[in-house]
Design a protein around this motif. Sequence first.
Motif, mmCIF file in Angstrom:
data_model
loop_
_atom_site.group_PDB
_atom_site.id
_atom_site.type_symbol
_atom_site.label_atom_id
_atom_site.label_comp_id
_atom_site.label_asym_id
_atom_site.label_seq_id
_atom_site.Cartn_x
_atom_site.Cartn_y
_atom_site.Cartn_z
ATOM 1 N N GLY A 49 0.773 -1.228 0.000
ATOM 2 C CA GLY A 49 0.000 0.000 0.000
ATOM 3 C C GLY A 49 0.806 1.280 0.000
ATOM 4 N N LYS A 50 2.132 1.173 -0.025
ATOM 5 C CA LYS A 50 2.968 2.374 0.057
ATOM 6 C C LYS A 50 3.999 2.474 -1.062
ATOM 7 C CE LYS A 50 2.482 2.800 5.081
ATOM 8 N NZ LYS A 50 1.675 4.015 5.033
ATOM 9 N N GLY A 51 4.196 1.421 -1.809
ATOM 10 C CA GLY A 51 5.137 1.471 -2.918
ATOM 11 C C GLY A 51 6.558 1.137 -2.512
ATOM 12 N N ALA A 52 7.502 1.543 -3.357
ATOM 13 C CA ALA A 52 8.920 1.227 -3.137
ATOM 14 C C ALA A 52 9.463 1.996 -1.934
ATOM 15 C CB ALA A 52 9.732 1.560 -4.385
ATOM 16 N N PRO A 53 10.127 1.312 -1.012
ATOM 17 C CA PRO A 53 10.646 1.984 0.191
ATOM 18 C C PRO A 53 12.071 2.494 0.002
ATOM 19 C CG PRO A 53 11.007 -0.346 0.396
ATOM 20 C CD PRO A 53 10.337 -0.143 -0.953
ATOM 21 N N LEU A 54 12.464 3.375 0.893
ATOM 22 C CA LEU A 54 13.869 3.712 1.051
ATOM 23 C C LEU A 54 14.405 2.752 2.110
ATOM 24 C CD1 LEU A 54 13.652 7.615 1.209
ATOM 25 C CD2 LEU A 54 14.351 6.214 -0.740
ATOM 26 N N ILE A 55 15.595 2.232 1.885
ATOM 27 C CA ILE A 55 16.157 1.242 2.808
ATOM 28 C C ILE A 55 17.363 1.842 3.516
ATOM 29 C CG2 ILE A 55 17.185 -1.052 3.018
ATOM 30 C CD1 ILE A 55 15.632 -1.890 0.548
ATOM 31 N N TYR A 56 17.331 1.792 4.837
ATOM 32 C CA TYR A 56 18.421 2.309 5.658
ATOM 33 C C TYR A 56 19.108 1.155 6.377
ATOM 34 C CZ TYR A 56 16.536 7.024 5.017
ATOM 35 O OH TYR A 56 16.103 8.209 4.472
ATOM 36 N N ILE A 57 20.420 1.183 6.414
ATOM 37 C CA ILE A 57 21.200 0.203 7.161
ATOM 38 C C ILE A 57 21.988 0.950 8.225
ATOM 39 C CG2 ILE A 57 22.993 -1.563 7.055
ATOM 40 C CD1 ILE A 57 22.234 -2.074 4.155
ATOM 41 N N ASN A 58 21.641 0.705 9.482
ATOM 42 C CA ASN A 58 22.254 1.431 10.596
ATOM 43 C C ASN A 58 22.131 2.939 10.429
ATOM 44 O OD1 ASN A 58 22.929 -0.791 12.087
ATOM 45 N ND2 ASN A 58 25.124 -0.672 11.724
ATOM 46 N N GLY A 59 20.972 3.391 9.978
ATOM 47 C CA GLY A 59 20.711 4.817 9.844
ATOM 48 C C GLY A 59 21.260 5.447 8.586
ATOM 49 N N ARG A 60 21.925 4.661 7.749
ATOM 50 C CA ARG A 60 22.511 5.183 6.510
ATOM 51 C C ARG A 60 21.683 4.707 5.320
ATOM 52 N NH1 ARG A 60 25.488 2.885 2.823
ATOM 53 N NH2 ARG A 60 25.817 1.050 4.142
ATOM 54 N N LEU A 61 21.310 5.640 4.450
ATOM 55 C CA LEU A 61 20.512 5.301 3.287
ATOM 56 C C LEU A 61 21.288 4.387 2.355
ATOM 57 C CD1 LEU A 61 17.922 5.722 1.603
ATOM 58 C CD2 LEU A 61 19.057 7.694 0.552
ATOM 59 N N MET A 62 20.684 3.264 1.999
ATOM 60 C CA MET A 62 21.320 2.324 1.084
ATOM 61 C C MET A 62 21.301 2.894 -0.336
ATOM 62 S SD MET A 62 20.274 -1.642 0.287
ATOM 63 C CE MET A 62 18.997 -1.153 -0.902
ATOM 64 N N CYS A 63 22.450 2.927 -0.963
ATOM 65 C CA CYS A 63 22.559 3.504 -2.305
ATOM 66 C C CYS A 63 22.604 2.445 -3.402
ATOM 67 C CB CYS A 63 23.813 4.382 -2.399
ATOM 68 S SG CYS A 63 23.804 5.773 -1.247
ATOM 69 N N ASP A 64 23.004 1.235 -3.045
ATOM 70 C CA ASP A 64 23.152 0.161 -4.026
ATOM 71 C C ASP A 64 22.487 -1.095 -3.485
ATOM 72 O OD1 ASP A 64 24.047 -1.888 -5.732
ATOM 73 O OD2 ASP A 64 25.903 -0.806 -6.164
ATOM 74 N N TYR B 18 7.073 3.094 5.822
ATOM 75 C CA TYR B 18 7.304 3.398 4.404
ATOM 76 C C TYR B 18 8.757 3.113 4.050
ATOM 77 C CZ TYR B 18 7.658 5.695 -0.087
ATOM 78 O OH TYR B 18 7.880 5.946 -1.418
ATOM 79 N N ASN B 19 9.652 3.397 5.028
ATOM 80 C CA ASN B 19 11.051 3.090 4.828
ATOM 81 C C ASN B 19 11.367 1.792 5.552
ATOM 82 O OD1 ASN B 19 11.409 5.553 3.484
ATOM 83 N ND2 ASN B 19 11.763 6.619 5.411
ATOM 84 N N LEU B 20 12.472 1.161 5.195
ATOM 85 C CA LEU B 20 12.941 -0.040 5.871
ATOM 86 C C LEU B 20 14.241 0.300 6.569
ATOM 87 C CD1 LEU B 20 12.344 -2.694 3.038
ATOM 88 C CD2 LEU B 20 10.869 -2.155 4.974
ATOM 89 N N ALA B 21 14.298 0.014 7.861
ATOM 90 C CA ALA B 21 15.502 0.311 8.626
ATOM 91 C C ALA B 21 16.066 -1.002 9.176
ATOM 92 C CB ALA B 21 15.188 1.268 9.777
ATOM 93 N N LEU B 22 17.247 -1.379 8.689
ATOM 94 C CA LEU B 22 17.903 -2.580 9.158
ATOM 95 C C LEU B 22 18.955 -2.195 10.180
ATOM 96 C CD1 LEU B 22 16.900 -3.208 6.131
ATOM 97 C CD2 LEU B 22 18.447 -5.163 6.272
ATOM 98 N N GLY B 23 18.800 -2.705 11.386
ATOM 99 C CA GLY B 23 19.781 -2.440 12.449
ATOM 100 C C GLY B 23 20.689 -3.639 12.612
ATOM 101 N N GLN B 24 22.002 -3.419 12.542
ATOM 102 C CA GLN B 24 22.936 -4.516 12.671
ATOM 103 C C GLN B 24 23.277 -4.752 14.130
ATOM 104 O OE1 GLN B 24 25.668 -2.863 9.385
ATOM 105 N NE2 GLN B 24 26.051 -5.062 9.332
ATOM 106 N N SER B 25 23.477 -6.029 14.473
ATOM 107 C CA SER B 25 23.893 -6.375 15.825
ATOM 108 C C SER B 25 25.385 -6.097 15.951
ATOM 109 C CB SER B 25 23.599 -7.847 16.119
ATOM 110 O OG SER B 25 24.199 -8.673 15.137
ATOM 111 N N LEU B 26 25.785 -5.679 17.129
ATOM 112 C CA LEU B 26 27.188 -5.301 17.334
ATOM 113 C C LEU B 26 27.985 -6.498 17.867
ATOM 114 C CD1 LEU B 26 26.621 -1.807 18.959
ATOM 115 C CD2 LEU B 26 27.078 -2.345 16.567
#
Length: 203
Positions: free
Chosen positions: A161-176, A195-203
């Motif tokens: 229902g929202k279309g293509a998301p922006l994807i963030y990895i650890n708060g940084r916008l994924m470019c590729d 609407y966006n996807l935020a992937l948080g990496q485990s430390l």
Amino acid sequence: MKHLKYILASLTTIISMLAEAQGNITGRVIDEQSQPIPFVNVVLLNRADSAFIMGTVPKDDGTFTIETDRYDRLLKVSSLGYQPEYIQARRGNVGDIQLLPDSQTLGEVVVKGHVPSYRMTTEGIQTNVENTVLSKLGTGEDVLAHVPGITKKDDAFEVFGKGAPLIYINGRLMCDASELDQLKSENIKSVARHYNLALGQSL
């Protein structure tokens, strides 16, 4: 007066026809113990080529609603660890849709990780990945393909229902998009889906 009654009757008929044309498909998703399953993907597919049309995620009580004016479609209900279920889409309540465990898909992963937990936030659904079966899937792309409310369409992800998301990895916008393939699922802690996807990496 008779003329007015005729107009009102005609309007009532038209409204009724419009409501019927825009009817809803409703139902409830349950497990083998008849308990509701809230965080699964319920999608409407084109019968001819199984192309994605629209989708939704059930509420906490397992109930869902899809608004559509076409009923020559297929309804697919799926979730990690369960066998997908396909039923004929029809207007009104389709009743309970029971999902059965898919032991072949999980295999050895069952004993190595727990079922992922989900939590509703003000922005959407947060999926816990760390120490779950999702962390054993392989890559970040594999994880996103199993997150509720997300589908992969034409080699790209789409939020229902929202279309293509922006994807963030650890708060940084994924470019590729290749970054998802390079990100190991075992290093992902959680995924926040709105609407966006935020992937948080485990430390």
